[in-house]
Design a protein around this motif. Structure first.
Motif, PDB file in Angstrom:
ATOM      1  N   ASN A   2      -6.706  -9.690   3.963  1.00  0.00           N
ATOM      2  CA  ASN A   2      -5.281  -9.975   3.747  1.00  0.00           C
ATOM      3  C   ASN A   2      -4.791 -11.197   4.530  1.00  0.00           C
ATOM      4  N   PHE A  58       4.429  -7.729  -6.657  1.00  0.00           N
ATOM      5  CA  PHE A  58       4.099  -7.214  -5.327  1.00  0.00           C
ATOM      6  C   PHE A  58       3.595  -8.372  -4.469  1.00  0.00           C
ATOM      7  N   ASP A  95      -7.271  -1.551  -6.312  1.00  0.00           N
ATOM      8  CA  ASP A  95      -5.964  -1.050  -6.736  1.00  0.00           C
ATOM      9  C   ASP A  95      -5.418  -1.749  -7.981  1.00  0.00           C
ATOM     10  N   TYR A 135      -0.624  -7.561   2.269  1.00  0.00           N
ATOM     11  CA  TYR A 135      -1.400  -6.420   2.781  1.00  0.00           C
ATOM     12  C   TYR A 135      -2.560  -6.055   1.863  1.00  0.00           C
ATOM     13  N   TYR A 136      -2.995  -7.032   1.096  1.00  0.00           N
ATOM     14  CA  TYR A 136      -4.081  -6.789   0.153  1.00  0.00           C
ATOM     15  C   TYR A 136      -5.237  -7.750   0.384  1.00  0.00           C
ATOM     16  N   ASP A 165      -7.123  -4.979  -3.209  1.00  0.00           N
ATOM     17  CA  ASP A 165      -7.387  -3.733  -2.483  1.00  0.00           C
ATOM     18  C   ASP A 165      -6.385  -3.631  -1.337  1.00  0.00           C
ATOM     19  N   HIS A 166      -5.598  -2.560  -1.331  1.00  0.00           N
ATOM     20  CA  HIS A 166      -4.578  -2.390  -0.305  1.00  0.00           C
ATOM     21  C   HIS A 166      -5.232  -2.005   1.012  1.00  0.00           C
ATOM     22  N   THR A 167      -5.690  -2.991   1.741  1.00  0.00           N
ATOM     23  CA  THR A 167      -6.326  -2.770   3.028  1.00  0.00           C
ATOM     24  C   THR A 167      -6.156  -4.021   3.871  1.00  0.00           C
TER      25      THR A 167
END
Length: 126
Positions: free
Chosen positions: A53, A27, A114, A31-32, A99-101
């Motif tokens: 990110n 991945f 995540d 975006y993390y 962390d997808h943020t």
């Protein structure tokens, strides 16, 4: 397979330096946010540093401010933790987590992440 892999740990004398890497595979980290945690034997997990990110936001635990620097290279899908002036109390297994943020990051160990790496051991001893 989605995974984070830490590297760069090892043994160093007090006052020495190490650079840890956290590489993502399967991945993109674009975006993390990434947080570095550490856990010493017999102690609770501690948030060390995090980076948003884009890299525009960083946070550090008081115990490492001025000694550690977090950075990222999204083209290489990798986040780094430069650790200088190491102390024996920095000895721990260091983990990175994703962390997808976007536009923020969190170093609270109670915050849900995540993805986690398996850790790399840092030992600071004379």
């Amino acid at each position: 397979q989605l995974q984070l892999v830490e590297s760069g740990g090892g043994s160093v004398q007090p006052g020495g330096s190490l650079r840890l890497s956290c590489a993502a595979s399967g991945f993109t980290l674009d975006y993390y946010a990434i947080t570095w945690f550490r856990q010493a034997p017999g102690k609770e997990r501690e948030g060390v540093s995090c980076i948003s990110n884009s890299g525009s936001v960083t946070n550090y635990a008081d115990s490492v401010k001025g000694r550690f620097t977090i950075s990222r290279d999204n083209a290489k899908n990798t986040v780094y933790l430069e650790m200088n002036s190491l102390k024996p109390e920095d000895t721990a297994v260091y983990y990175c987590a994703a962390d997808h943020t976007i536009s923020l990051c969190v170093i609270d160990p109670a915050y849900g992440m995540d993805y986690w790496g398996k850790g790399t051991l840092v030992t600071v001893s004379s």
